[in-house]
Each structure stands twice: as structure tokens, then as C-alpha cells.
Design a protein around this motif. Structure first.
Motif, mmCIF file in Angstrom:
data_model
loop_
_atom_site.group_PDB
_atom_site.id
_atom_site.type_symbol
_atom_site.label_atom_id
_atom_site.label_comp_id
_atom_site.label_asym_id
_atom_site.label_seq_id
_atom_site.Cartn_x
_atom_site.Cartn_y
_atom_site.Cartn_z
ATOM 1 N N ALA A 177 0.834 -1.209 0.000
ATOM 2 C CA ALA A 177 0.000 0.000 0.000
ATOM 3 C C ALA A 177 0.864 1.252 0.000
ATOM 4 O O ALA A 177 0.576 2.224 -0.725
ATOM 5 N N LEU A 178 1.914 1.267 0.798
ATOM 6 C CA LEU A 178 2.802 2.430 0.846
ATOM 7 C C LEU A 178 3.502 2.641 -0.491
ATOM 8 O O LEU A 178 3.624 3.770 -0.973
ATOM 9 N N GLU A 179 3.953 1.557 -1.103
ATOM 10 C CA GLU A 179 4.675 1.676 -2.372
ATOM 11 C C GLU A 179 3.756 2.096 -3.518
ATOM 12 O O GLU A 179 4.202 2.703 -4.491
ATOM 13 N N GLY A 180 2.467 1.776 -3.408
ATOM 14 C CA GLY A 180 1.539 2.122 -4.481
ATOM 15 C C GLY A 180 0.784 3.415 -4.261
ATOM 16 O O GLY A 180 0.004 3.842 -5.124
ATOM 17 N N ALA A 181 1.016 4.069 -3.120
ATOM 18 C CA ALA A 181 0.180 5.211 -2.718
ATOM 19 C C ALA A 181 0.175 6.348 -3.727
ATOM 20 O O ALA A 181 -0.854 6.992 -3.940
ATOM 21 N N GLU A 182 1.303 6.633 -4.364
ATOM 22 C CA GLU A 182 1.367 7.733 -5.332
ATOM 23 C C GLU A 182 1.186 7.248 -6.768
ATOM 24 O O GLU A 182 1.275 8.052 -7.695
ATOM 25 N N LEU A 183 0.917 5.959 -6.928
ATOM 26 C CA LEU A 183 0.829 5.380 -8.270
ATOM 27 C C LEU A 183 -0.603 5.071 -8.691
ATOM 28 O O LEU A 183 -0.826 4.558 -9.788
ATOM 29 N N GLY A 184 -1.569 5.370 -7.820
ATOM 30 C CA GLY A 184 -2.958 5.020 -8.137
ATOM 31 C C GLY A 184 -3.274 3.562 -7.849
ATOM 32 O O GLY A 184 -4.294 3.046 -8.304
ATOM 33 N N ILE A 185 -2.404 2.897 -7.083
ATOM 34 C CA ILE A 185 -2.600 1.488 -6.744
ATOM 35 C C ILE A 185 -2.925 1.380 -5.255
ATOM 36 O O ILE A 185 -2.158 1.861 -4.416
ATOM 37 N N THR A 186 -4.043 0.778 -4.935
ATOM 38 C CA THR A 186 -4.370 0.534 -3.530
ATOM 39 C C THR A 186 -4.197 -0.945 -3.223
ATOM 40 O O THR A 186 -4.332 -1.808 -4.098
ATOM 41 N N CYS A 187 -3.892 -1.234 -1.967
ATOM 42 C CA CYS A 187 -3.749 -2.622 -1.516
ATOM 43 C C CYS A 187 -4.347 -2.725 -0.125
ATOM 44 O O CYS A 187 -3.935 -2.005 0.794
ATOM 45 N N ASN A 188 -5.335 -3.582 0.023
ATOM 46 C CA ASN A 188 -6.026 -3.751 1.293
ATOM 47 C C ASN A 188 -6.232 -5.234 1.592
ATOM 48 O O ASN A 188 -6.113 -6.085 0.699
ATOM 49 N N ALA A 189 -6.542 -5.518 2.829
ATOM 50 C CA ALA A 189 -6.814 -6.896 3.242
ATOM 51 C C ALA A 189 -8.196 -6.982 3.870
ATOM 52 O O ALA A 189 -8.601 -6.107 4.632
ATOM 53 N N ILE A 190 -8.903 -8.038 3.538
ATOM 54 C CA ILE A 190 -10.160 -8.370 4.194
ATOM 55 C C ILE A 190 -9.860 -9.451 5.228
ATOM 56 O O ILE A 190 -9.170 -10.434 4.932
ATOM 57 N N CYS A 191 -10.374 -9.266 6.434
ATOM 58 C CA CYS A 191 -10.111 -10.216 7.518
ATOM 59 C C CYS A 191 -11.422 -10.844 7.966
ATOM 60 O O CYS A 191 -12.077 -10.339 8.893
ATOM 61 N N PRO A 192 -11.830 -11.937 7.319
ATOM 62 C CA PRO A 192 -13.117 -12.546 7.661
ATOM 63 C C PRO A 192 -13.081 -13.274 8.994
ATOM 64 O O PRO A 192 -12.041 -13.788 9.425
ATOM 65 N N GLY A 193 -14.254 -13.316 9.630
ATOM 66 C CA GLY A 193 -14.457 -14.251 10.715
ATOM 67 C C GLY A 193 -14.806 -15.597 10.097
ATOM 68 O O GLY A 193 -14.384 -15.904 8.981
ATOM 69 N N TRP A 194 -15.597 -16.385 10.785
ATOM 70 C CA TRP A 194 -15.967 -17.683 10.238
ATOM 71 C C TRP A 194 -16.959 -17.522 9.085
ATOM 72 O O TRP A 194 -18.050 -17.006 9.256
ATOM 73 N N VAL A 195 -16.528 -17.928 7.901
ATOM 74 C CA VAL A 195 -17.381 -17.994 6.720
ATOM 75 C C VAL A 195 -17.573 -19.475 6.424
ATOM 76 O O VAL A 195 -16.593 -20.242 6.405
ATOM 77 N N TYR A 196 -18.813 -19.900 6.196
ATOM 78 C CA TYR A 196 -19.036 -21.340 6.021
ATOM 79 C C TYR A 196 -18.659 -21.754 4.604
ATOM 80 O O TYR A 196 -19.479 -21.821 3.693
ATOM 81 N N THR A 197 -17.404 -22.023 4.438
ATOM 82 C CA THR A 197 -16.829 -22.495 3.188
ATOM 83 C C THR A 197 -16.466 -23.973 3.344
ATOM 84 O O THR A 197 -16.498 -24.511 4.465
ATOM 85 N N PRO A 198 -16.088 -24.670 2.273
ATOM 86 C CA PRO A 198 -15.615 -26.052 2.420
ATOM 87 C C PRO A 198 -14.450 -26.178 3.397
ATOM 88 O O PRO A 198 -14.345 -27.168 4.128
ATOM 89 N N LEU A 199 -13.575 -25.160 3.439
ATOM 90 C CA LEU A 199 -12.444 -25.165 4.366
ATOM 91 C C LEU A 199 -12.935 -25.145 5.814
ATOM 92 O O LEU A 199 -12.460 -25.904 6.670
ATOM 93 N N ALA A 200 -13.921 -24.283 6.096
ATOM 94 C CA ALA A 200 -14.483 -24.208 7.449
ATOM 95 C C ALA A 200 -15.287 -25.455 7.783
ATOM 96 O O ALA A 200 -15.224 -25.970 8.908
#
Length: 266
Positions: A177-200
Motif C-alpha cells: 500500500a505504501l509503495e503504491g500510494a502515489e501510483l494510483g494502486i491501492t492494496c487492502n486486506a479483508i479479515c473474515p471471521g468464520w465464513v461457512y466455506t468447504p475449508l471451514a
């Protein structure tokens, strides 16, 4: 069911790793419905994947492509981006969603499982970002969203590699995110709780077997007990959060670790 956010992404191309099963499918559908050209990635039954490719093509009105790179070799993350770019022309939205799990105490944790989880859950994302960076930089626009976890903030017994990888994903997210801040590039993370997926579902089943409990009781007492909402997060909620972070309305949001966790972090 949760209503999906409506974000127009016509003219953009999204590559979503780990999108032939589970939550990744719902993420891919959400981006296709928003008009983005979609490239999906993952292993699975060939007929089921062909049906998904056809569905996504119809949803977006544009041809969808599938790639089956094995991300247990982390460098295949870069090879995946290169192959998708060669086929499609450009990628300006990258969703690093691929993930695997293995549960064991540290004393018995197999070294090969440590290597596999670090490669799929973290290393492949680094190589994919590195590969897509030049085109995003050249275009002056890019969106990168990484699937992390509430375990990016804390530890949990038996999940050494997974927790380490998800903590690392936050460090990767913030630095990119810091490296892309002036380049028009954003980088974020989603931090899910329990989502009922095959993995869960596999973890619920294993826990129930180990404790001699029903799936319902195991779910209630050992998975949803820590979630104030007392329900699984719906895949559409994760997809909506990702759609928003990829919109122009979120152009000043970068380096964020966004919990979608039913209140766990509270």
C-alpha cells in the motif's frame, strides 16, 4: 440473504485466485455481475469449472478464463499473472484469495505442511503482486485485495503456519500500500471471521469427530461462540467489501485490514 453491493466495474479485469470453490466462487460472481472481465483460478472437477466459466461469462457479458496453476509452488503466483495477462491483455484488479489449512500442534506439525501453507497463503500473493505491478504502475490504476483472517491479529492452537501466513499477509498488504500510494494502486486486506466455506466445514467436521459432538453443537459451542452475531459471515458480505475496495469511491483507502467478522475484533 445479504444483498450484494452494486459497484460498476465495466472496463476492468479481475483475476481472483482460489475461485473455483467456496467463497472464491461467490467473489468471482460478484465481480462478473459488476461488469468486470473475470479470470478465475483453482483446481477441481473440470465439468464444474467449465460450468462456472460459462456462468461468469454470461454474468459479465465477456469471455471468462480459467487457470489451474499450483500455488504450493509460490512462484506459480507470478506465472499465473503472466499467463492470464498474455491471454486477456491486462489485469488491473488482483484478488489474492487462495488459501489452504492444516491443523496440528507444533511438535507434530509436518515441515512440508508449513512450506505448503506459507507458499499458498502468502508467498504466491507476493509473486502475483510483483508480476502485476508493472502494468498497474504503467496504467496509473490498480486494486489489490488480499484475503487475510481474524487470525492475522491473534494466534490459535494448532494453526502455526496459517496464523504466521495471515500475519505476514498484513505486513505485505501494508508495505505494498505504501509503495503504491502515489501510483494510483491501492492494496487492502479483508479479515473474515468464520465464513461457512468447504475449508471451514472440514474443520467443523474434524472438531465434531474429535469431541464426539454433533455438527450443530460443535458449530454453536466451538466456532460461533466467539462471534457476537452468532452466525457465519455470508460470502456475499466478503464479496461486497471487496467490490467497495475496488471502486473509485475507495481510492483513498489503502493499507487497511478490514474485519468482516461478526464483531470478533470488538
Amino acid at each position: 440473504m445479504t444483498a450484494e453491493l452494486n459497484v460498476p466495474l465495466v472496463g476492468h479485469t479481475a483475476l481472483i485466485t482460489g475461485s473455483t470453490t467456496g467463497m472464491g466462487q461467490d467473489i468471482a460472481r460478484a465481480f462478473a455481475r459488476s461488469g468486470a472481465r473475470t479470470a478465475i483460478h483453482g483446481l477441481g472437477d473440470e465439468d464444474s469449472i467449465a460450468e462456472l466459466v460459462n456462468e461468469l461469462s454470461q454474468l459479465s457479458g465477456q469471455e471468462c478464463f480459467h487457470f489451474a496453476h499450483d500455488l504450493s509452488d509460490a512462484r506459480q503466483g507470478g506465472a499465473l499473472v503472466e499467463a492470464a495477462s498474455a491471454k486477456i491483455g491486462y489485469i488491473d484488479i488482483l484478488i489474492n484469495n487462495a488459501g489452504v489449512q492444516f491443523v496440528s500442534g507444533i511438535e507434530d506439525f509436518p515441515a512440508e505442511q508449513w512450506d505448503r501453507l506459507l507458499a499458498v497463503n502468502l508467498g504466491a500473493a507476493f509473486h502475483a503482486i510483483k508480476a502485476v505491478w508493472p502494468s498497474m504502475k504503467s496504467n496509473g490504476w490498480g486494486r489489490i485485495v488480499n484475503t487475510a483472517s481474524t487470525l492475522a491479529f491473534s494466534g490459535e492452537f494448532g494453526k502455526t503456519a496459517y496464523v504466521a501466513a495471515k500475519h505476514g499477509m498484513l505486513g505485505l498488504t501494508r508495505t505494498v500500500a505504501l509503495e503504491g500510494a502515489e501510483l494510483g494502486i491501492t492494496c487492502n486486506a479483508i479479515c473474515p471471521g468464520w465464513v461457512y466455506t468447504p475449508l471451514a466445514a472440514a474443520q467443523v467436521k474434524a472438531k465434531a469427530a474429535a469431541l464426539g459432538l454433533s455438527l450443530e453443537q460443535t458449530t454453536k459451542e466451538h466456532f460461533l461462540s466467539e462471534m457476537p452475531t452468532k452466525r457465519f459471515v455470508e460470502p456475499a458480505e466478503i464479496a461486497s467489501a471487496m467490490l467497495f475496495l475496488c471502486s473509485d469511491s475507495a481510492r483513498s483507502i489503502t493499507g487497511v485490514a478490514l474485519p468482516v467478522d461478526g464483531g470478533i475484533s470488538a
